[in-house]
Design a protein around this motif. Structure first.
Motif, PDB file in Angstrom:
ATOM      1  N   LYS A 267     -20.051   1.121  -6.891  1.00  0.00           N
ATOM      2  CA  LYS A 267     -21.731   0.887  -7.033  1.00  0.00           C
ATOM      3  C   LYS A 267     -22.002   1.256  -8.373  1.00  0.00           C
ATOM      4  O   LYS A 267     -23.075   0.398  -9.265  1.00  0.00           O
ATOM      5  N   THR A 268     -22.027   2.428  -8.894  1.00  0.00           N
ATOM      6  CA  THR A 268     -22.416   2.669 -10.181  1.00  0.00           C
ATOM      7  C   THR A 268     -22.071   2.116 -11.261  1.00  0.00           C
ATOM      8  O   THR A 268     -22.332   1.899 -12.221  1.00  0.00           O
ATOM      9  N   LEU A 271     -23.554  -1.211 -11.573  1.00  0.00           N
ATOM     10  CA  LEU A 271     -24.954  -0.992 -12.078  1.00  0.00           C
ATOM     11  C   LEU A 271     -24.953  -0.638 -13.625  1.00  0.00           C
ATOM     12  O   LEU A 271     -25.778  -1.180 -14.376  1.00  0.00           O
ATOM     13  N   GLN A 275     -26.557  -2.930 -16.458  1.00  0.00           N
ATOM     14  CA  GLN A 275     -27.391  -2.409 -17.501  1.00  0.00           C
ATOM     15  C   GLN A 275     -27.037  -2.480 -19.057  1.00  0.00           C
ATOM     16  O   GLN A 275     -27.735  -2.668 -19.918  1.00  0.00           O
ATOM     17  N   TYR A 284     -32.939   1.446 -14.808  1.00  0.00           N
ATOM     18  CA  TYR A 284     -32.125   1.765 -13.625  1.00  0.00           C
ATOM     19  C   TYR A 284     -32.683   2.944 -13.098  1.00  0.00           C
ATOM     20  O   TYR A 284     -33.380   3.965 -13.627  1.00  0.00           O
ATOM     21  N   LEU A 332     -32.779  -1.975 -11.629  1.00  0.00           N
ATOM     22  CA  LEU A 332     -31.489  -1.985 -10.867  1.00  0.00           C
ATOM     23  C   LEU A 332     -31.480  -0.480 -10.132  1.00  0.00           C
ATOM     24  O   LEU A 332     -31.608   0.693 -10.566  1.00  0.00           O
ATOM     25  N   ASP A 334     -29.879   2.073  -7.579  1.00  0.00           N
ATOM     26  CA  ASP A 334     -28.738   2.589  -7.124  1.00  0.00           C
ATOM     27  C   ASP A 334     -28.964   3.599  -5.985  1.00  0.00           C
ATOM     28  O   ASP A 334     -29.742   4.395  -6.103  1.00  0.00           O
TER      29      ASP A 334
END
Length: 659
Positions: A267-268, A271, A275, A284, A332, A334
């Motif tokens: 996931k991170t 993202l 970015q 973010y 975005l 998270d």
């Protein structure tokens, strides 16, 4: 002025100004850029490519274009119809920036369009050179370029006034510019008039002699000698510098994109990749409810401390999410509260259920939810946490949840990180550009998709009969407005506003000759039996109102917006606009729940139909509260002001009918 891209691509042999054939070849132009240039040419207005004609196959920097000021009122709609989205950048003078993503090769095209030639880091030294440069432009294949002498001077002034130096990488470009220019060109006369007699000759002599170490001092002297008063440039620079503090933003509200997956799915990584690589205004936002914090050791000793921390983070995250979106940023996100819907969660008692309710209340649902799909044993090999069996169970739970949540797209994250990033970028761009999607994660350029919720994710590409059937079904759903007309058999169709490629395809199903209606087009004057407008502005509406045949119909699909550039902001406002334009039989309809996913088309004048539709929201999360607010608006006769998305229809009277 923007930095010129690096040179390097082939150009076609064509006669030069003297009639001789050079050794150049036709330029290879990136597909989206070619469409944008073709759209500019179709308007009949003047434009030219300022620099970088040898770097158009896959532009590595901004594509700098000068246009006539008459093009500005229609520029947004013109380029949006070709797949570009504008990014507003206050404090950059006449620069208008447009972006487009090509999923075919995973690259971005950035247009920097100006209507005025200005120099300086804050465009503080304005000139009147644009009309003359456009009038002296020369044709090179499909491109319009400045006259050679003009191009040379614009390059030199860019280096001296914008950059204040000539870096080693720009020496060759500076020498070529000095060879093409002379001290008697009209731009040279302008330079002498503004900065003192002999300044143009001084610039040419310095560059031709290779005395590049003297450029900074000469550039500083030129700036100090700029004629017309020193106060005006200083005030312009201060104003532009202040405006830039607000930052760039997308037009309207920015979309919210969230990623869901078990730990170890990436996931991170995804993202952070978005970015770093998406050249749009981005924020973010980490929404972790139980992430570690400096006060954890103290909070665990306080009854309800961890729950209070969770509520605080949700309140803070929800407010920031809304703020960033209103500021026109692509958000975005998270972590999302949807994790609370997974099996086995919510078993912490009434306190946890209450905090989950708070989370769903204050955190706005994302416009796009990317769910990463990775087998349990792969996630275990990546992080070594939990066990492959537990992770596989979580994977299946996320897959099932993805099939139930709106706006969700399943992505096969076992592919390489670059492949996943590229696929996700295409999906995000479809959301940002507000195109009507053929299905979650579908690449409208290649016809391949990332997989839909409830489907098996696949790394292969292609479309089978099921995908074609889904596409056709989607296209026909974009023609629901026909049922609002007295005759389903439409003779001729025009369209305007922010019409997506998918909507255009749908319109060609009923009229292969369907054509765009927009102010400034060469075919202006044609009339149609029906004109469909999608989120138009006032100029689009006026052009469409004149393009409907007597006795024909206009349908306007609109979304309520307080930030619309021009035209009404509500469904009621558009209804009155049709009436003021002389249209008859004007009616307004609510597209419930939205234009993209219309389940019901409800006449606004029918209170019974509205109440019946609202009753269907009782099983939707927070649907009861929304329905209550809608009933209140209905009772106060404000429902047509409160409707978020709908359609307005009206008939243009025939010549013999009274207006």
């Amino acid at each position: 002025m923007p930095t010129p891209p690096k040179a390097g691509g082939p150009v076609r042999p064509e006669p030069d100004a003297a009639g001789a054939v050079g050794l150049q070849q036709a330029p290879v132009i990136e597909r989206n850029l070619r469409a944008a240039l073709h759209a500019l040419e179709a308007t009949g207005q003047s434009w030219l490519l300022l620099r970088g004609q040898d770097d158009l196959a896959r532009p590595t920097g901004d594509v700098d274009i000068l246009v006539a000021s008459d093009l500005l009122p229609i520029l947004d709609d013109l380029l949006q119809a070709e797949g570009f989205r504008r990014v507003l950048a206050p404090g950059h003078g006449s620069h208008w920036f447009y972006f487009c993503y090509s999923a075919t090769d995973g690259s971005w095209v950035k247009l920097d369009i100006v209507s005025e030639i200005a120099f300086g880091p804050y465009q503080q030294w304005r000139t009147s050179l644009a009309p003359q440069c456009l009038g002296r432009r020369v044709r090179r294949g499909p491109l319009w370029l400045p006259a050679p002498a003009d191009q040379g001077w614009l390059q030199l002034l860019h280096l001296f006034l914008d950059k204040g130096q000539i870096a080693p990488a720009r020496v060759d470009a500076a020498r070529k510019a000095a060879e093409a220019a002379s001290a008697y060109d009209f731009i040279a006369c302008f330079v002498d008039h503004r900065m003192g007699q002999g300044t143009a000759a001084e610039i040419l002599a310095l560059v031709r002699a290779g005395n590049f170490n003297q450029v900074p001092a000469t550039a500083a002297s030129m700036a100090s000698r700029w004629a017309g008063g020193t106060a005006a440039p200083r005030l312009t620079a201060a104003r532009h510098k202040g405006l830039r503090l607000f930052g760039a933003r997308l037009q309207g509200s920015g979309p919210v994109v969230a990623v869901m997956a078990p730990d170890g799915a990436g996931k991170t990584t995804l993202l952070r990749g978005l970015q770093a690589t998406v050249p749009l205004p981005i924020k973010y936002l980490y929404m972790g409810m139980w992430g570690a914090g400096p006060w954890d050791a103290w909070l665990v000793k306080v009854p309800g401390g961890r729950s209070a921390k969770k509520v605080y983070r949700m309140l803070r995250g929800g407010l920031l999410e809304r703020l960033y979106s209103l500021m026109g940023r692509l958000v975005l996100m998270d972590r999302v509260p949807y994790d609370a819907l997974l099996p086995g969660t919510g078993a912490g008692g009434i306190l946890e259920k209450m905090t989950n309710t708070v989370a769903f209340t204050v955190v706005q649902p994302p416009d796009l939810l990317l769910v990463l799909d990775v087998p349990g044993h792969v996630m275990f090999s990546r992080k070594g946490e939990h066990s492959p069996e537990i992770l596989e169970g979580w994977r299946q739970a996320y897959r099932k949840l993805a099939g139930q949540l709106p706006g969700s797209t399943l992505i096969d994250a076992t592919q390489g990180a670059e492949t996943v990033l590229r696929q996700a970028t295409g999906i995000v761009w479809n959301q940002v550009s507000q195109t009507a999607e053929t299905g979650p994660g579908v690449d409208r350029e290649s016809g391949s998709g990332a997989g839909s919720p409830g489907q098996e994710p696949s790394g292969t590409q292609g479309t089978g009969s099921g995908a074609i059937g889904a596409l056709t079904s989607h296209l026909w759903r974009r023609l629901d407005w026909r049922f609002l007309l007295p005759d389903l058999q439409v003779s001729s169709v025009g369209y305007g506003g922010t019409t997506s490629p998918e909507l255009k395809s749908a319109l060609h199903l009923i009229d292969p000759a369907a054509a765009a209606v927009a102010p400034g087009r060469a075919d202006q004057g044609s009339t149609y039996g029906v004109v469909l407008l999608s989120n138009p502005d006032l100029m689009d509406f006026k052009a469409a109102a004149d393009a409907v045949k007597p006795g024909g119909w206009m349908c306007v699909e609109v979304r309520r917006s307080l930030f619309r550039r021009s035209g009404p902001r509500t469904l009621k406002g558009w209804k009155h606009a049709l009436i003021r334009s002389g249209y008859q039989d004007v009616s307004a309809y609510w597209n419930a729940p939205s234009l993209d996913r219309t389940a019901r088309i409800v006449p606004v004048d029918s209170a019974a139909a509205i109440r019946n539709t609202l009753s269907l929201h009782k099983d939707v999360r927070f649907g009861a509260a929304k329905a209550l607010a809608a009933r209140l608006a209905l009772m106060l006769h404000l429902f047509d002001l409160a409707i978020p998305e709908g359609t307005v229809t009206g008939r243009r009277p025939s010549a013999e009918e009274p207006q």
